[in-house]
Write a protein that holds these residues in place. Structure first.
Motif, PDB file in Angstrom:
ATOM      1  N   HIS A  87       2.684  -3.255 -14.713  1.00 32.12           N
ATOM      2  CA  HIS A  87       3.999  -3.797 -15.058  1.00 32.12           C
ATOM      3  C   HIS A  87       4.901  -3.948 -13.839  1.00 32.12           C
ATOM      4  O   HIS A  87       6.122  -4.116 -13.984  1.00 32.12           O
ATOM      5  CB  HIS A  87       4.670  -2.910 -16.099  1.00 32.12           C
ATOM      6  CG  HIS A  87       4.027  -2.962 -17.448  1.00 32.12           C
ATOM      7  ND1 HIS A  87       2.979  -2.135 -17.797  1.00 32.12           N
ATOM      8  CD2 HIS A  87       4.260  -3.755 -18.532  1.00 32.12           C
ATOM      9  CE1 HIS A  87       2.599  -2.396 -19.041  1.00 32.12           C
ATOM     10  NE2 HIS A  87       3.356  -3.359 -19.512  1.00 32.12           N
ATOM     11  N   SER A  88       4.323  -3.874 -12.662  1.00 31.98           N
ATOM     12  CA  SER A  88       5.089  -4.060 -11.423  1.00 31.98           C
ATOM     13  C   SER A  88       4.789  -5.439 -10.848  1.00 31.98           C
ATOM     14  O   SER A  88       3.687  -5.970 -11.006  1.00 31.98           O
ATOM     15  CB  SER A  88       4.721  -2.982 -10.394  1.00 31.98           C
ATOM     16  OG  SER A  88       5.030  -1.686 -10.879  1.00 31.98           O
ATOM     17  N   THR A  89       5.768  -5.999 -10.193  1.00 34.97           N
ATOM     18  CA  THR A  89       5.586  -7.308  -9.541  1.00 34.97           C
ATOM     19  C   THR A  89       5.714  -7.121  -8.033  1.00 34.97           C
ATOM     20  O   THR A  89       4.897  -6.451  -7.437  1.00 34.97           O
ATOM     21  CB  THR A  89       6.623  -8.309 -10.077  1.00 34.97           C
ATOM     22  OG1 THR A  89       7.948  -7.746  -9.940  1.00 34.97           O
ATOM     23  CG2 THR A  89       6.372  -8.604 -11.549  1.00 34.97           C
ATOM     24  N   GLU A  90       6.744  -7.684  -7.442  1.00 38.92           N
ATOM     25  CA  GLU A  90       6.952  -7.500  -6.009  1.00 38.92           C
ATOM     26  C   GLU A  90       7.446  -6.101  -5.695  1.00 38.92           C
ATOM     27  O   GLU A  90       7.235  -5.600  -4.589  1.00 38.92           O
ATOM     28  CB  GLU A  90       7.948  -8.549  -5.483  1.00 38.92           C
ATOM     29  CG  GLU A  90       7.434  -9.976  -5.580  1.00 38.92           C
ATOM     30  CD  GLU A  90       8.435 -10.974  -5.041  1.00 38.92           C
ATOM     31  OE1 GLU A  90       9.535 -10.533  -4.622  1.00 38.92           O
ATOM     32  OE2 GLU A  90       8.134 -12.174  -5.029  1.00 38.92           O
ATOM     33  N   THR A  91       8.112  -5.481  -6.648  1.00 40.32           N
ATOM     34  CA  THR A  91       8.555  -4.106  -6.482  1.00 40.32           C
ATOM     35  C   THR A  91       7.923  -3.233  -7.563  1.00 40.32           C
ATOM     36  O   THR A  91       7.564  -3.706  -8.643  1.00 40.32           O
ATOM     37  CB  THR A  91      10.094  -3.994  -6.580  1.00 40.32           C
ATOM     38  OG1 THR A  91      10.516  -4.507  -7.851  1.00 40.32           O
ATOM     39  CG2 THR A  91      10.755  -4.787  -5.458  1.00 40.32           C
ATOM     40  N   SER A 151       0.832  -1.211   0.000  1.00 37.98           N
ATOM     41  CA  SER A 151       0.000   0.000   0.000  1.00 37.98           C
ATOM     42  C   SER A 151       0.861   1.253   0.000  1.00 37.98           C
ATOM     43  O   SER A 151       0.573   2.220  -0.728  1.00 37.98           O
ATOM     44  CB  SER A 151      -0.933  -0.004   1.217  1.00 37.98           C
ATOM     45  OG  SER A 151      -0.181  -0.115   2.430  1.00 37.98           O
ATOM     46  N   ASP A 152       1.939   1.240   0.797  1.00 35.23           N
ATOM     47  CA  ASP A 152       2.847   2.388   0.814  1.00 35.23           C
ATOM     48  C   ASP A 152       3.562   2.541  -0.528  1.00 35.23           C
ATOM     49  O   ASP A 152       3.726   3.657  -1.040  1.00 35.23           O
ATOM     50  CB  ASP A 152       3.883   2.229   1.925  1.00 35.23           C
ATOM     51  CG  ASP A 152       3.334   2.601   3.285  1.00 35.23           C
ATOM     52  OD1 ASP A 152       2.173   3.045   3.348  1.00 35.23           O
ATOM     53  OD2 ASP A 152       4.055   2.436   4.287  1.00 35.23           O
ATOM     54  N   ALA A 153       3.983   1.419  -1.102  1.00 35.59           N
ATOM     55  CA  ALA A 153       4.689   1.461  -2.378  1.00 35.59           C
ATOM     56  C   ALA A 153       3.799   2.023  -3.482  1.00 35.59           C
ATOM     57  O   ALA A 153       4.245   2.828  -4.317  1.00 35.59           O
ATOM     58  CB  ALA A 153       5.184   0.064  -2.752  1.00 35.59           C
ATOM     59  N   ILE A 154       2.540   1.625  -3.504  1.00 33.01           N
ATOM     60  CA  ILE A 154       1.608   2.115  -4.526  1.00 33.01           C
ATOM     61  C   ILE A 154       1.387   3.617  -4.379  1.00 33.01           C
ATOM     62  O   ILE A 154       1.415   4.367  -5.369  1.00 33.01           O
ATOM     63  CB  ILE A 154       0.272   1.352  -4.449  1.00 33.01           C
ATOM     64  CG1 ILE A 154       0.468  -0.096  -4.891  1.00 33.01           C
ATOM     65  CG2 ILE A 154      -0.787   2.036  -5.314  1.00 33.01           C
ATOM     66  CD1 ILE A 154      -0.753  -0.968  -4.697  1.00 33.01           C
ATOM     67  N   MET A 155       1.177   4.071  -3.163  1.00 32.30           N
ATOM     68  CA  MET A 155       0.951   5.500  -2.950  1.00 32.30           C
ATOM     69  C   MET A 155       2.186   6.323  -3.300  1.00 32.30           C
ATOM     70  O   MET A 155       2.077   7.400  -3.902  1.00 32.30           O
ATOM     71  CB  MET A 155       0.538   5.765  -1.502  1.00 32.30           C
ATOM     72  CG  MET A 155      -0.861   5.295  -1.156  1.00 32.30           C
ATOM     73  SD  MET A 155      -2.115   6.057  -2.229  1.00 32.30           S
ATOM     74  CE  MET A 155      -1.863   7.798  -1.904  1.00 32.30           C
TER      75      MET A 155
END
Length: 405
Positions: free
Chosen positions: A270-274, A44-48
């Motif tokens: 186009h993102s996976t784990e990162t 959630s933090d990565a997406i934001m």
């Protein structure tokens, strides 16, 4: 078409505000980059953070746009080349050299606890002056300096185009300018498509010198020329440009929202784990269209802020006045902050800590630029500031506008 006028060119107040927004956008990007790839970050933090990153991609192109705007606006057709270049060397390149040395020392010391082998100093420093890596944001200075070195050529081409346009009446002239910009935008879009989908393969196939040259294509002025052209268009028809961004403000807003949502979808798709931020790169055709819509929208916002005044205008004017020094210094301030944050376990807090880091970095770098400007040698570190930095007009000379006013 305007007749000859002996009035002084007006001071373009919104330039300083645009500088402020561009500086804040770049600082936000680098603050986000400090956290978004950490192994303990929540999705959630990565997406934001990815959405915030995508929102701030206008920063560097806006600086290119402003460079074009100021160069052409202050050009009276009587350019003395060597004094012109010498002034930019003192105001822009000398601070770049000083900060290159500062970052070289800081990174060497933090990474190795020493400055390395003295025999390697000339080679590594020379590399940093042309292909900066320690000061990762400093690549912009050698790139933008290419426009200064080649400006007489650009001015000659623009002047030839203007001479042909001046034979046309007002709105017909504007329509022709719009068509020229549209054609150049299409050509630039093709260049971005080649950059994204063909040049990586060319680099792999050709190898050697061409592989190296293509891998550093983001350092070449030609890959940002459309924003520079927009600056020239704005410079030679500032009143018409303002009306254009005001009249299209709502439409630019709708366009930006739609493009922003779509690009956010592409990044996540186009993102996976990162998170894969490559899909928000400057040299991608979709990002180019997104940035142009956002730049036009931002100019409209700045024009509104400028007309209404108040505390917001004062704050952004202060930031914009010291934005060049802040830009040079912000990665250093961020480096100091990261020595505190990197050892910390921040699971679940990467988003708020990234935003806090941005606030501290922006405030710290602008404050540092302000303090350095007070020193007798401050110009070597932050360029010209205050009245000199904000002198967005020239002495009274005959001026002729291509666009109707």
């Amino acid at each position: 078409m305007m007749r000859m006028s002996t009035k002084k060119k007006e001071r373009i107040e919104e330039i300083t505000l645009l500088r402020a927004f561009a500086f804040l956008a770049i600082t936000m990007q680098h603050s986000i980059a400090e956290y978004i790839y950490r192994s303990d970050i929540l999705q959630s933090d990565a997406i934001m953070l990815a959405m915030l990153f995508d929102f701030t991609r206008f920063g560097t192109p806006t600086f290119v746009f402003l460079s074009g705007l100021l160069l052409f606006y202050n050009n009276n057709g009587k350019l003395s080349y060597w004094p012109f270049v010498r002034k930019r060397l003192m105001d822009i390149y000398l601070p770049f050299v000083c900060w290159t040395v500062i970052y070289w020392i800081a990174v060497q010391w933090l990474a190795f606890g020493q400055l390395g082998n003295p025999a390697d100093w000339p080679r590594t420093l020379l590399h940093e002056l042309f292909l900066p890596t320690y000061g990762y944001h400093l690549w912009f200075i050698p790139m933008i300096f290419q426009y200064y070195l080649l400006f007489p050529l650009f001015a000659l081409v623009i002047q030839k185009v203007r001479q042909k346009l001046q034979a046309k009446p007002g709105e017909a002239s504007f329509s022709r300018v719009f068509m020229i910009v549209a054609v150049m935008g299409a050509l630039y879009g093709i260049l971005m498509w080649l950059s994204s989908y063909r040049m990586p393969d060319w680099a792999a196939d050709w190898g050697g010198f061409w592989a190296s040259a293509l891998s550093y294509r983001s350092y070449y002025f030609v890959f940002y020329f459309f924003y520079f052209l927009l600056g020239a268009v704005c410079a030679y028809g500032i009143q018409r440009w303002r009306r254009f961004v005001e009249d299209g403000f709502v439409w630019f807003g709708f366009a930006f929202i739609a493009l922003y949502i779509w690009q956010g979808h592409e990044i996540l798709n186009h993102s996976t784990e990162t998170i894969n931020l490559n899909y928000a790169g400057y040299l991608r055709p979709f990002t180019f269209v997104l940035i142009v819509s956002q730049l036009l929208l931002l100019y409209g916002v700045v024009w509104i802020v400028q007309k209404r005044g108040g505390a917001a205008r004062k704050m952004f004017r202060f930031i914009g006045t010291y934005s060049f020094g802040g830009f040079l210094a912000h990665a250093f301030v961020l480096m100091l902050i990261s020595t505190i944050t990197r050892p910390l376990a921040l699971t679940g807090y990467h988003l708020p800590v990234a935003v806090l880091t941005f606030v501290l970095t922006a405030a710290g770098s602008i404050t540092l630029a302000k303090l350095l400007s007070k020193l007798s040698f401050g110009r070597w570190l932050v360029g010209t500031t205050g009245k000199q930095a904000n002198r967005n007009r020239i002495d009274a000379r005959p001026a002729q506008q291509t666009f109707p006013q």
